[in-house]
Design a protein around this motif. Sequence first.
Motif, PDB file in Angstrom:
ATOM      1  N   GLU A   5       0.612  14.938  63.447  1.00  0.00           N
ATOM      2  CA  GLU A   5       2.117  14.583  63.609  1.00  0.00           C
ATOM      3  C   GLU A   5       2.610  14.480  62.032  1.00  0.00           C
ATOM      4  O   GLU A   5       3.752  14.968  61.996  1.00  0.00           O
ATOM      5  N   ILE A   6       1.904  13.946  61.276  1.00  0.00           N
ATOM      6  CA  ILE A   6       2.049  13.961  59.972  1.00  0.00           C
ATOM      7  C   ILE A   6       2.404  15.455  59.279  1.00  0.00           C
ATOM      8  O   ILE A   6       3.624  15.505  58.702  1.00  0.00           O
ATOM      9  N   LEU A   7       1.363  16.076  59.562  1.00  0.00           N
ATOM     10  CA  LEU A   7       1.839  17.658  59.189  1.00  0.00           C
ATOM     11  C   LEU A   7       3.059  18.108  59.724  1.00  0.00           C
ATOM     12  O   LEU A   7       3.777  18.808  58.849  1.00  0.00           O
ATOM     13  N   ARG A   8       3.267  18.019  61.006  1.00  0.00           N
ATOM     14  CA  ARG A   8       4.561  18.577  61.650  1.00  0.00           C
ATOM     15  C   ARG A   8       5.752  17.886  61.023  1.00  0.00           C
ATOM     16  O   ARG A   8       6.766  18.579  60.490  1.00  0.00           O
ATOM     17  N   GLU A   9       5.600  16.417  60.699  1.00  0.00           N
ATOM     18  CA  GLU A   9       6.803  15.871  60.025  1.00  0.00           C
ATOM     19  C   GLU A   9       7.053  16.466  58.786  1.00  0.00           C
ATOM     20  O   GLU A   9       8.218  16.538  58.340  1.00  0.00           O
ATOM     21  N   ILE A  10       5.821  16.773  57.784  1.00  0.00           N
ATOM     22  CA  ILE A  10       6.350  17.162  56.560  1.00  0.00           C
ATOM     23  C   ILE A  10       6.846  18.681  56.761  1.00  0.00           C
ATOM     24  O   ILE A  10       7.724  19.326  55.920  1.00  0.00           O
ATOM     25  N   LEU A  11       6.306  19.444  57.561  1.00  0.00           N
ATOM     26  CA  LEU A  11       6.934  20.994  57.895  1.00  0.00           C
ATOM     27  C   LEU A  11       8.200  20.914  58.383  1.00  0.00           C
ATOM     28  O   LEU A  11       9.030  21.640  57.675  1.00  0.00           O
ATOM     29  N   VAL A  12       8.644  19.826  59.036  1.00  0.00           N
ATOM     30  CA  VAL A  12       9.755  19.652  59.307  1.00  0.00           C
ATOM     31  C   VAL A  12      10.832  19.566  58.077  1.00  0.00           C
ATOM     32  O   VAL A  12      11.870  19.928  58.049  1.00  0.00           O
ATOM     33  N   ALA A  13      10.263  18.427  57.408  1.00  0.00           N
ATOM     34  CA  ALA A  13      11.145  17.931  56.231  1.00  0.00           C
ATOM     35  C   ALA A  13      11.365  19.253  55.291  1.00  0.00           C
ATOM     36  O   ALA A  13      12.470  19.626  54.897  1.00  0.00           O
ATOM     37  N   LEU A  14      10.199  19.990  55.117  1.00  0.00           N
ATOM     38  CA  LEU A  14      10.490  21.329  54.277  1.00  0.00           C
ATOM     39  C   LEU A  14      11.276  22.445  54.722  1.00  0.00           C
ATOM     40  O   LEU A  14      11.929  23.084  54.152  1.00  0.00           O
ATOM     41  N   GLN A  46      12.335  28.455  54.931  1.00  0.00           N
ATOM     42  CA  GLN A  46      12.431  28.426  56.322  1.00  0.00           C
ATOM     43  C   GLN A  46      11.604  29.436  57.377  1.00  0.00           C
ATOM     44  O   GLN A  46      11.246  28.927  58.253  1.00  0.00           O
ATOM     45  N   LEU A  47      11.482  30.524  56.697  1.00  0.00           N
ATOM     46  CA  LEU A  47      10.498  31.325  57.705  1.00  0.00           C
ATOM     47  C   LEU A  47       9.222  31.044  57.689  1.00  0.00           C
ATOM     48  O   LEU A  47       8.567  30.722  58.771  1.00  0.00           O
TER      49      LEU A  47
END
Length: 141
Positions: A5-14, A46-47
Amino acid sequence: MNRMEILREILVALHLIGMAIIVGGYFSLIRSPKVAPGMLHGSYLQLITGILLLGLAEMGDGEVKHMKMGIKLVIAILVTVFAFIGNKKQKAFASGTLNGAPAGAGADAAVATGVKNPSATMAHLVFAGAIINVLVAVFVH
């Protein structure tokens, strides 16, 4: 909150930062549109983050909307290609090797002769593609 979940949140932010770079780069140059290097980097961000987010979604337990993700992936690839082509055109224009300007004259000679910036169309396409991708993300279920 677990690590995924933390990784997902970081990726969403990026992913959102990449969008902000594209949109902000476009609006900062709106009077004389061109593909800035930041717009190309934002499209790469983004990609890559989009592909990583899709991979995380596939590994999870939830349902993945493959049609929506496919549409978003195609648009993201197009945005990246447009940004890449526009960046190449912009570099050639700035170096004076495009549109018959003398080598080393740069953009000043082209402006003096009234030559339109060749990456303007690509800048519009990058911006429009990024906005369409947001609309697909929000409204396609």
